[in-house]
Design a protein around this motif. Sequence first.
Motif, short mmCIF file in Angstrom:
data_model
loop_
_atom_site.label_atom_id
_atom_site.label_comp_id
_atom_site.label_asym_id
_atom_site.label_seq_id
_atom_site.Cartn_x
_atom_site.Cartn_y
_atom_site.Cartn_z
N THR A 195 -3.51 1.42 8.83
CA THR A 195 -3.64 1.23 7.39
C THR A 195 -4.00 -0.21 7.07
O THR A 195 -4.84 -0.48 6.21
N GLU B 282 -9.50 1.71 2.59
CA GLU B 282 -8.34 2.18 1.83
C GLU B 282 -8.05 1.18 0.72
O GLU B 282 -8.23 -0.02 0.89
N ASN C 70 4.85 7.39 -0.33
CA ASN C 70 5.08 6.75 0.97
C ASN C 70 4.65 5.28 0.93
O ASN C 70 3.46 4.96 0.87
N LYS D 66 0.85 -1.19 0.00
CA LYS D 66 0.00 0.00 0.00
C LYS D 66 0.88 1.24 0.00
O LYS D 66 1.85 1.33 0.76
N TYR D 67 0.58 2.15 -0.89
CA TYR D 67 1.33 3.41 -0.96
C TYR D 67 0.38 4.58 -0.70
O TYR D 67 -0.76 4.57 -1.17
N TYR D 68 0.85 5.57 0.04
CA TYR D 68 0.21 6.89 0.03
C TYR D 68 1.12 7.78 -0.79
O TYR D 68 2.14 8.25 -0.28
#
Lengths: 216, 242
Positions: free
Chosen positions: B44, B53, B16, B11-13
């Motif tokens: 997350t 998400e 990040n 998972k990326y934001y």
Amino acid sequence: MIEFSNYDILRNLLFATQWTILLSLAAFIGGTTVALTLTAMRLTRNPVMQRIVKIYVELFQGTPLLMQMFLCFFGLSMLGYEISAWGAAILSLTFFTSAFLVEIWRGCIDTLPKGQWEASRCLGLSFLQTLRHIILPQAIRVATAPTVGFSVQVIKGTALASVIGFVELTKVGTMLNNATFEPFKIFTLVALIYFMLCYPLSLYSKHLEKKFNVSR
Amino acid sequence: MSLVNLHQVHKYYGDNHVLKGIDLDIKAGEVVSIIGKSGSGKSTLLRCINGLEQYQEGGITVDGKEVTTEDIQVRRLALSVGMIFQNFNLFPHMTVGENVMLAPTIVLKKSKAEAETTARAMLEKVGLAEKFDSFPEKLSGGQQQRVAIARALAMSPKVLLCDEITSALDPELVGEVLKVLEQLAKEGITLVLVTHEMNFARDVGSRVVFMHQGKVWEQGDPKTILSNPQTDELKQFMGAVL
Ligand SMILES: Nc1ncnc2c1ncn2[C@@H]1O[C@H](COP(=O)(O)OP(=O)(O)OP(=O)(O)O)[C@@H](O)[C@H]1O
Ligand SMILES: [Mg+2]
């Protein structure tokens, strides 16, 4: 020349006030309906919809109401659409009202914590169900005071309709002045009537605001 | 068969990289405590499991069905996954009873009477039967959190996700919420909780998962792993918590 007694003046002004009230109500109802639609469009996470709303708001907030009225009245007739002064006034005031309400309401909806959306989503409610059962009931409580407050702007905005020939309070005031040449008396009366329409709404809005702040 | 399964989840934001290949398998009836430093990706992880998400790589299944953030999927998912938040997120314009009855009536299309029966039973279970007609703001934090638990339970989820659900509470109110969780664990509900309550993780939990820098760093039986951590990172973390 016809003589106007004070009674005649007042009677004419009060009669015209009915049209001011009617126009205000129509604009407010129209504006609220359009603003509700725009708010729903903005809340969908569809970028195209959001863009449309943004342009709409910027267009109608960024230009004078008087120009919008001129465009609605003269512009539409030039394009071949016959429109009455009454129709043009309602149309432009609806644009004006909705563009401001949608922004006011956005602020109110944004004050609700993101967790309300998330909790509702986690319980399995759809977007529209969340809007109807969770977001709107709370947003309406927050939004009532500023919305009532804004209705004062709508009432004052109707005065501009006199310029395109719609016979409401300001227009009748001007006509009476032309006939009597007593501007001080007549426009004081006109202003007083506007004040009596607007002041109770301002007071009510402040009262709602206080009530809401206490109950929080 | 596993109830919740994560396979190489990334998972990326933006830039990040928050989850870096998570593998996790949770069976029905397990009580899994997720621990780790702030920013290690615990929240997350939970939010990916319930579709709040989006993740970019890998796969998550709950009860054999794949998890996505599509509205329709999330709603189906909501039938099997319940979520409790740190800030309760009760609906302040509704009474306690209405909070609990809302989803069963709207989502499960239960009749009002049926939903009310369930709601009263769930509130009874968390010890708040008498608060049915109160508004959330009149309740203490601990009571509000118990209502939130009852609200989730009313949808009879297969797994309950809890994200630091005692962290916003005054210390003296933590116990009453943990007691409810312990009761639920005894009844066999599957729990996945991000928590700082090491005693709870040790005494009630069936597994501890230690997350570090977006990875499952170490996991195992609570008593073993907490008294005898294998990695320096977990040792350090335990040192900081205790
Ligand atoms: N909505 C978001 N947008 C961008 N980055 C986010 C968002 N939520 C979390 N992050 C980032 O993701 C990383 C992991 O955050 P996460 O909340 O999962 O950590 P956590 O382990 O739950 O920490 P804590 O113990 O503080 O709750 C952090 O670097 C955080 O800054
Ligand atoms: Mg967190």
